[in-house]
Design a protein around this motif. Structure first.
Motif, short mmCIF file in Angstrom:
data_model
loop_
_atom_site.label_atom_id
_atom_site.label_comp_id
_atom_site.label_asym_id
_atom_site.label_seq_id
_atom_site.Cartn_x
_atom_site.Cartn_y
_atom_site.Cartn_z
N ALA A 179 44.40 97.69 9.80
CA ALA A 179 44.87 96.33 10.10
C ALA A 179 45.65 96.31 11.41
CB ALA A 179 45.76 95.83 8.96
N ILE A 180 46.44 97.35 11.66
CA ILE A 180 47.19 97.44 12.92
C ILE A 180 46.22 97.53 14.09
CG2 ILE A 180 48.69 98.93 14.30
CD1 ILE A 180 50.09 99.71 11.65
N LEU A 181 45.25 98.42 14.00
CA LEU A 181 44.30 98.63 15.09
C LEU A 181 43.50 97.36 15.37
CD1 LEU A 181 43.03 100.55 17.12
CD2 LEU A 181 41.44 101.29 15.32
N GLN A 182 43.07 96.70 14.32
CA GLN A 182 42.28 95.48 14.50
C GLN A 182 43.11 94.40 15.19
OE1 GLN A 182 41.19 93.00 11.03
NE2 GLN A 182 39.09 93.09 11.79
N ALA A 183 44.37 94.25 14.79
CA ALA A 183 45.24 93.25 15.41
C ALA A 183 45.48 93.57 16.89
CB ALA A 183 46.56 93.17 14.66
N GLU A 184 45.68 94.84 17.19
CA GLU A 184 45.88 95.24 18.59
C GLU A 184 44.63 94.93 19.42
OE1 GLU A 184 49.05 98.93 18.51
OE2 GLU A 184 46.96 99.37 18.00
N GLU A 185 43.47 95.23 18.87
CA GLU A 185 42.23 95.00 19.60
C GLU A 185 41.96 93.51 19.80
OE1 GLU A 185 39.42 97.07 17.19
OE2 GLU A 185 39.76 99.01 18.20
N ARG A 186 42.20 92.70 18.78
CA ARG A 186 41.92 91.27 18.88
C ARG A 186 42.87 90.54 19.83
NH1 ARG A 186 41.11 88.21 13.33
NH2 ARG A 186 40.86 86.52 14.86
N THR A 187 44.07 91.07 20.02
CA THR A 187 45.04 90.41 20.89
C THR A 187 45.14 91.06 22.26
OG1 THR A 187 46.89 91.77 20.08
CG2 THR A 187 46.43 89.72 18.89
N ALA A 188 44.27 92.01 22.55
CA ALA A 188 44.40 92.81 23.78
C ALA A 188 44.35 91.96 25.05
CB ALA A 188 43.31 93.87 23.83
N GLY A 189 43.75 90.79 25.00
CA GLY A 189 43.65 89.96 26.20
C GLY A 189 44.84 89.06 26.44
N GLY A 190 45.82 89.08 25.55
CA GLY A 190 46.97 88.19 25.69
C GLY A 190 47.80 88.52 26.92
N ALA A 191 48.20 87.49 27.67
CA ALA A 191 48.98 87.70 28.89
C ALA A 191 50.24 86.86 28.95
CB ALA A 191 48.09 87.39 30.11
N ARG A 192 50.50 86.09 27.90
CA ARG A 192 51.67 85.21 27.90
C ARG A 192 52.93 85.92 27.41
NH1 ARG A 192 51.74 79.39 24.73
NH2 ARG A 192 53.46 78.41 25.90
N LEU A 193 52.76 86.75 26.38
CA LEU A 193 53.88 87.51 25.83
C LEU A 193 53.36 88.86 25.35
CD1 LEU A 193 56.86 87.70 24.78
CD2 LEU A 193 56.00 86.82 22.60
N ASN A 194 54.06 89.93 25.73
CA ASN A 194 53.77 91.26 25.22
C ASN A 194 54.69 91.50 24.02
OD1 ASN A 194 51.91 92.69 27.31
ND2 ASN A 194 53.44 91.62 28.53
N LEU A 195 54.11 91.49 22.83
CA LEU A 195 54.86 91.67 21.60
C LEU A 195 54.67 93.10 21.10
CD1 LEU A 195 56.45 90.70 19.10
CD2 LEU A 195 54.24 89.95 18.14
N THR A 196 55.77 93.82 20.98
CA THR A 196 55.74 95.18 20.45
C THR A 196 56.48 95.20 19.13
OG1 THR A 196 55.75 96.08 22.70
CG2 THR A 196 56.28 97.59 20.92
N VAL A 197 55.85 95.76 18.12
CA VAL A 197 56.48 95.89 16.81
C VAL A 197 56.67 97.37 16.52
CG1 VAL A 197 56.31 95.38 14.35
CG2 VAL A 197 55.41 93.74 16.02
N ALA A 198 57.92 97.75 16.27
CA ALA A 198 58.25 99.15 15.97
C ALA A 198 58.14 99.36 14.47
CB ALA A 198 59.65 99.48 16.47
N LEU A 199 57.21 100.20 14.07
CA LEU A 199 56.94 100.47 12.66
C LEU A 199 56.99 101.98 12.42
CD1 LEU A 199 53.85 98.13 12.16
CD2 LEU A 199 56.17 97.71 11.32
N SER A 200 57.67 102.38 11.35
CA SER A 200 57.87 103.81 11.09
C SER A 200 58.38 104.48 12.36
CB SER A 200 56.55 104.46 10.62
OG SER A 200 56.75 105.78 10.18
N TYR A 201 59.36 103.81 12.96
CA TYR A 201 59.85 104.24 14.27
C TYR A 201 61.26 104.81 14.16
CZ TYR A 201 61.80 103.96 18.97
OH TYR A 201 62.41 104.27 20.15
#
Length: 246
Positions: A121-143
């Motif tokens: 689910a993480i990988l799919q979300a990253e791939e589907r949003t890869a073209g976004g240029a308005r905001l770079n959203l980083t989520v720290a998980l198991s970090y």
């Protein structure tokens, strides 16, 4: 540092480039209301959505949310299961909205500790949003920042042992390129909710010159007004980056 919501000082100033948020208080919010902890986490997901929207409106380019620490794995198994299930639901439910709003999602942390379904689910979300240029959203998980720095140090040691790196040439930029946040700007502002005044193993290397704002509001109650107040507080400060005062 600040523990109080800001006033309108600094209105009109450019926003910080990168804001990071330690989202704290879900459990206390639920317990104060006699609700299951799971409902606190669900309310916290709503607060995350509001914060993303506030960041977009404010013109912030990078937003990092500390959602699940490496220490959180020690919580009760049912709570961890609820958190990971909520994460999968959020990724699947929100990815379309993030794509529409021009948000690029990136996850940092030890994702290998999650199950295969969550990692997919993480990988799919990253791939589907890869073209976004308005905001770079980083989520720290198991970090965890100490683990991140240790992993980078091991990578440096391995490169030196292999003969592909001369340790004498290593600088801060080269070391930073081995962190999870490689390619990201350091945070200008770190906000923590719930009244706690510490950064809890979050972005220790990257936070060297970040401004800190601590707010007494529990995370599920956090909204655009709190985000805007923190930005106004930031705008009123004089950043020195270690320069001598006076």
């Amino acid at each position: 540092m600040s523990s109080l919501p800001a006033t309108a000082a600094g209105v009109g100033a450019p926003p910080p480039r990168h804001v990071a948020v330690i989202m704290d208080g879900n459990r206390r919010w639920a317990q104060a209301r006699g609700l299951p902890v799971a409902l606190g986490h669900r309310a916290g997901a709503d607060a995350a959505r509001r914060t993303i929207e506030a960041a977009i409106r404010s013109g912030v380019s990078w937003l990092t949310l500390f959602a699940f620490s490496s220490e959180n794995w020690a919580r009760p198994a049912d709570e961890v299961q609820e958190l990971t299930g909520l994460l999968r639901h959020y990724l699947r439910a929100e990815v379309g909205h993030l794509t529409k709003e021009g948000v690029r999602l990136r996850v940092i942390g030890d994702r290998e500790r999650f199950g295969a379904e969550t990692r997919a689910a993480i990988l799919q979300a990253e791939e589907r949003t890869a073209g976004g240029a308005r905001l770079n959203l980083t989520v720290a998980l198991s970090y965890g920042a100490r683990a991140e720095i240790l992993a980078a140090a091991r990578a440096v040691a391995a490169a030196a042992q292999a003969g592909t790196l001369d340790p004498a040439t290593l600088d801060e930029t080269g070391f930073g390129a081995r962190l999870f946040t490689a390619g990201m700007p350091d945070p200008d502002l770190i906000i923590r909710t719930s009244g706690e005044q510490r950064i809890s193993n979050f972005l220790l290397w990257q936070a060297a010159y970040a401004e800190l704002v601590f707010l007494p509001v529990l995370w599920p109650d956090f909204g655009a007004e709190h985000f805007d107040a923190a930005l106004a507080d930031f705008a009123a400060r004089e950043r020195r980056f270690g320069a001598r005062v006076g």
